[in-house]
Structure formats: C-alpha cells, structure tokens
Design a protein around this motif. Sequence first.
Motif, PDB file in Angstrom:
ATOM      1  N   HIS A  97       0.824  -1.214   0.000  1.00 44.19           N
ATOM      2  CA  HIS A  97       0.000   0.000   0.000  1.00 44.19           C
ATOM      3  C   HIS A  97       0.855   1.259   0.000  1.00 44.19           C
ATOM      4  N   CYS A 116      -7.779  -0.410  -0.091  1.00 46.88           N
ATOM      5  CA  CYS A 116      -7.521   0.321   1.153  1.00 46.88           C
ATOM      6  C   CYS A 116      -8.089   1.740   1.105  1.00 46.88           C
ATOM      7  N   CYS A 128      -7.425   1.562  -4.753  1.00 50.40           N
ATOM      8  CA  CYS A 128      -7.062   0.314  -4.068  1.00 50.40           C
ATOM      9  C   CYS A 128      -8.159  -0.037  -3.050  1.00 50.40           C
ATOM     10  N   CYS A 177      -1.693   2.292  -5.245  1.00 51.56           N
ATOM     11  CA  CYS A 177      -0.861   1.429  -4.395  1.00 51.56           C
ATOM     12  C   CYS A 177      -0.125   0.390  -5.246  1.00 51.56           C
TER      13      CYS A 177
HETATM   14 ZN   LIG Z   1      -3.786   0.261  -0.893  1.00 53.56          ZN
END
Ligand SMILES: [Zn+2]
Length: 420
Positions: A269, A281, A279, A286
């Motif tokens: 990440h 996240c 992403c 990332c």
């Molecule tokens: Zn990420």
Amino acid sequence: MCLRHSHSRTGAHCYGDGHGDVAVTQNESGNNNDHVRRHNLSAVLGLAHRTGGLSRAQLTKVTGLNRSTVADLVGELVERQLVVEVGPDSSGHVGRPSPIVRPNPRAVALAVNPEVDAVTVGVVGLGGTVLKRVRCPTPQRTRAKEAVTICAAVIEAMRADLDTRYRTVGIGVAVPGLVREHDGLVRLAPHLGWVDEPLAQMLTDATGYPVVAANDASLGALAESTFGSGRDVTDLIYLNGGASGIGGGVIAGGVSLAGIAGYAGEFGHTLVNSIGVLCDCGAVGCLETEVARAPLLKLVGLSDADGDELERKLTASRSPAVQTEVERQLDFLAVAFRNAINIFNPQLIILGGFLGSLYAVAPAYLDQKLAQRPLLAAQETVTISRTELTSDLLMIGAAELAFESLLSDPASSRLTPPPG
Ligand SMILES: [Zn+2]
C-alpha cells in the motif's frame, strides 16, 4: 508487522566476524552473575538453533567464553532438554574431538497459518525443522471462531504425541493481515473478512497453550533471515506476492521493524502510480493495484493459482502481451524498490510468491531499471534474491515467533510438559 524479536540480541548475524556482541564474558561477579549466565545461555542456544549445530570448540571460539564455561552452559541446556550433544566432531582438527551441540528437535513450537482456502497447523522443532504439517481446507470467509475450532481439533488430535514425544513452548500464528503486537488481536485481515478478532486469546482459551501472533509477511522475513537466503544478513526486505496482494517485512540492523503497534512493512500500500486506480484500502495507485497475480494468470490462461505452473508458463511464453505486462509490472515494482532501497539501505531484497516468478522471468530487466538511477548510492550494495524456504516459510516463521521467549531466556521459559 509485529515482532519484538531481535536476532542481534542473541547474536544472530554477528558471530564469527570479530565484532559481534555474542556473549558477555564470565568475569562479572555478584548480582550480575545470574544475568550474565542467562545471557550466555541464550547466546549458546541461539547459535545452536540458527546453525543447526556447532562443536563445543566452535562455540568457545565464537562466543569468546572459555571451554569450561561453555561446557557448563551446554550442560545446563542439555539438562533442560533444549540441546543434545552428538558424536565427537572428527573433522580432522588437532586435539581432543569436540561433540556437536545441536538444537533438540523434540523441543517444539506449534505453527498456525489461517488463509482464505485453508487453515494449516504445523509442529516445528527447535532449529527450524518442520516435523509435521496438517492442512485443513476451509470454505471462503471462514470466521475466526471456526478457524480456532479447526486448530484446536488438529492440536487435540496431536495431543498424545505432543505430550509423550515433545515439549511444546506454545503457538505462533502467521496472519494474513494487521495484527496488534502486544496481545495478538487481529485488527484487520481483509481477505479473511476478520475485524478486531482476539485471535491469540481465543486460541489460548481453546488449547491451553500460550499464543503469539503476527503478520505473515513479517514472519516470512524473520524465517528467511534466520534460516533462508537472508542468513548472516542484518539488513533485508522481504516482499511476498500472494493471491490477495503484496505483504512485506523489514529486518534492519538485525531487528525486525514492527512500528509502534506492529503494522509496519505494508509495501503493498505504498504509492507507485499517482494517476493509478483505487485500491481496496481507499488510496489510489498502491503497489498492489499495479503489481498483481491475477492479470498474469489471465494472460497465460490459468484459472488456478499454482505458483510453479504460473512461473513455467510465464517463462515459456513468447507472447508480446505477456512480455509487455511483465515489464509493466516490473516498472512499478522498481518504483517500490527505489523507495525501499533509499529508505532502508538493505543488503538484500527477498522476493516470495508470484513476485519471485515475475523477477525470474526477466531479472535483467529489473536489474537494469534499478541501475538507471545514477544517484542511488544505496543501490550499489543491494542484491535481489528469491525465498529459499518456500512452502515451509510461514510454518518456520510462526514457530520462530513462538520460540522467541525461549531463545531470549532459556532459563525461565516453561515448556509443556516440563522435563521429567
Ligand atoms: Zn492500498
């Protein structure tokens, strides 16, 4: 990532080169004696553990302790059933042959690795030998509670064996997610769907053993640095490419970097493409959005995730589409490497999973990408390699975590059952 573990404290990577802080000398007195003795026990056990066995003569040389002190320490470790002495060393040295001090493989840790498709439980002997491995396939999205039940059942089935043939230090768990260091709570394991699961406590309740848990990639780094391609390397980065993304671990100055809560090393990440895609996240660009296994599998027509098969097909392929995708991914991997190399100045970057395959397909391409950064002094000293421990990696890493307290203070560690 999540390790209090310091190799260097017990002498890893330092002995034999003349500047290692392996053992305190025996000239201390008074209240320090006990402390010094414990430190030296730890040094001798650690050496036996990491090397697989040394003669008393070698231990004497490496620790700088005198022969009678080494004999005394080895005697205590034998008594505690942590090492065994075998055969005299008849390697042709002058003088009386010296017995080999080996880690006792009957002193074991249990290793657990819950994954998206299976829960694996292993028995690993001191010295990093995987003695047994049981893989229990599980349905997708198996809950933490169910994974614990599966582990407990496997361990219960081994119990008679464990209680009669082995002495067990506890359980180490390699988790594909973020694990809180101090209590083994799984904060987030996205691909398992686990959030704030008190995994270590649940496993202790279910089995009665002490349990420690950490991120799988950190434990991979630990295992490779102790027994694999990172032996005798104090500064390394381990990056693993799996089905669910890219994980990593850092060993710096012989110490695993954990961060304040145990979450350090999330290379997957870190930003490699500021105009990239979103992403899981929540961030954009990332590393794991650009460098991923799924598009490689698709290009070579594989639906299954067999790593060897993917590598074989990638290597054999003459398709321009495959070559373009491999190089595109290596370009982004090089960006991540550049950041990592500049921040950590590692001696070695170890690649596991599909990242190892990606590199193996075009090693010269990646080397050349890195060489194009003329200001990068730190890059001059870095080597890229692949994991050596392969399928045993996480079992050994999880066990290493469980052995940590035993290795750092053999005199106060409690194994089950106690020596008879
Ligand atoms: Zn990420």
